[in-house]
Design a protein around this motif. Structure first.
Motif: not given
Lengths: 335, 335
Positions: A113, A138, A142, A146, B5, B48
DNA sequence: TTGAAAGCGATACCAC
DNA sequence: GTGGTATCGCTTTCAA
């Protein structure tokens, strides 16, 4: 007395020209006169100017760096892959940074992340044990959503759409088992500390397949599992009441433990009991007897990974690939 | 269909409030009403939202990450230190990223230069072999001048002012030699693949010191040096015309090679020839005979490093420290 | 050939 | 309670 790096702004003040001029001069823009280029470059050198990477990356939206996320480095397979990654990455204009998750889901998720929000352009990743157990991905989806592509290897997640590089675990152990059976062995036991992750399961499957083809009925007792700490005593315990004529270790810990237990029993290796298993190529020749190993060819895996990722970065929409590389049975004296 | 993002700006557009409001709401600023906080947070979660780390770090001037620059991970000492670093760093709010130099000066300089311009707040570093040979430390002084403190360990540079963590190499080998001499050995040979770096030289010095104290005249012939590739044949060559009663390996490669050569000569270990040396604690018990090793206590070193660096980051002006940790002689069956 | 200004994304001060 | 604006350091378009 410490001062942080000098900036374009400060240089521009000193030289009495604009920031843009400085920037262009340093980047050898054709717009700038030869003379000012010289002046600017000299000043920059004098003050040891280094552009702020953060600012540059923020502006450009790309970082030319790739994150390598590994479960551990206390495992020679991963360090080999790392070596392969490095030998290939130097040929590109990308850099790598490495993050070790220590088999923790938390750390893996946090790393991915954190790094995916600006720091890196993409990932090379092998999931932690905990991640596989938890089945929580996740952070991976993600990152992919992204725009940070992931190349997964070894411990890959089937349901994640990404490029993947794998060893043929099932086939490798199948071949090893087959080789032992063909050499006349009839009662083969296996030892594993990784039976809760997919890789371990595939390896076990290879064993089972070979037995089946040879018409040998599987005895679940012959599959010895344990943790890194307990596997040695599990094998010892097994040997109290069983006398196999061969052992296959499905990971380095299990292999070394099996070898040691067999030696402690004073069985003749390989005549009485053969031992084969996954283990570091640097160690195998130093063991007594020199150990027959299954080599995963980490370097080649690493190189393949980099090629896949660089291709993906250049062409984000191409179809995902899954490359399976063969492991190699290195016959030495223990079989 | 990939989208990067979502940003504060985009969120603000969707919700029809200002960017500052969004930012404050997400950061739980007391200035913002409960209602809008809820709304903003829901929207952020829905999309998110993840803050861009680059932008945040650029603004704050700090990154809360530390670079660990290592020469190699194909050396268990460094992976142990890494483990120690990790166990300690998780207690802080810092992250680490790792860079492997592969013993190359070029890569080391590039990594340090690149990372020191925004990416990290400080360094943990052990110099590459090439750097020690070249004696070029500009990248290190530049980083320090640029307010990025370095904690050096193991392969430290005397002339660089920084915090340092060392093992007592000289003392450790002195003790090992002493132990062998006291056990009645009289002709001790040493093998080393690291005689061109300071660490190796210190270890050799410990050997010499012990001999001297025992009134044994040094025979330079007994100091066998070579590369990782050549050391085995160097030892073999030595053993053709010499018959020591003990071997000390100054690094893992040399130790394992010496052990193997002695075994191939069919000398009884340890009665005829004892073998002692630096080697991974995970491997030593699996060798035959189980190897007496010098343990550098990498985990403790790693933990000490982190504490020093965190302290330094909090208090950049405190005097530099140099911590020397003792290595431990782990007696097993080869001596 | 040079410079002004916008913008990358987030934060924080200062108005309102 | 909310919004405008400057700023971090750099790149780049557009004007001059």
């Amino acid at each position: 007395m410490k001062k942080s790096n000098i900036t374009l702004k400060e240089l521009s003040k000193i030289l009495g020209v604009s920031i843009s001029t400085i920037s262009k001069a340093l980047n050898d823009s054709p717009e700038i006169s030869h003379d000012t280029k010289i002046k600017v470059k000299e000043l920059a050198a004098l003050h040891n100017y280094q552009p702020n990477v953060l600012a540059r990356n923020l502006k450009s939206g790309t970082t030319k760096t790739i994150a390598v996320v590994l479960p551990t480095v206390k495992n020679n397979f991963f360090t080999e892959v790392l070596l392969g990654i490095e030998t290939e990455i130097v040929k590109t204009d990308y850099n790598i940074i490495i993050s070790i998750t220590n088999e923790s889901f938390e750390k893996e998720a946090q790393s991915v992340n954190n790094l995916s929000n600006g720091i890196v352009d993409g990932f090379i990743l092998s999931t932690s044990e905990e991640t596989q157990v938890k089945q929580n991905f996740n952070h991976l989806t993600a990152a992919i959503d992204n725009n940070k592509p992931i190349v997964m290897f070894d411990r890959v997640i089937k349901t994640i759409e990404s490029d993947k590089v794998l060893e043929d675990n099932r086939e490798a152990v199948y071949k090893a088992t087959n080789y032992l059976l063909k050499s006349g062995k009839k009662h083969i036991a296996i030892a594993s500390t990784i039976n809760n992750i997919t890789v371990g399961k595939s390896r076990t499957a290879g064993y089972k397949k070979a037995l089946e083809e040879f018409g040998i009925t599987l005895n679940e007792n012959d599959i010895i599992t344990g943790s890194q700490d307990s596997i040695k005593s599990e094998v010892d315990h097994y040997l109290k009441t069983n006398k196999p004529d061969a052992f296959i270790g499905l990971d380095e810990d299990a292999t070394l433990s099996a070898l040691k237990s067999v030696k402690q029993k004073n069985y003749n290796i390989p005549q009485e009991v053969a031992v084969v298993g996954y283990a570091n190529q640097n160690i195998a020749p130093h063991l007594t007897p020199e150990l027959t190993t299954i080599d995963q060819n980490g370097i080649e895996i690493g190189r393949t990974i980099v090629k896949l990722l660089i291709d993906r970065l250049k062409n984000p929409t191409k179809p995902y690939e899954k490359v399976v590389l063969p492991s190699i049975l290195c016959k030495r004296l223990s079989s």
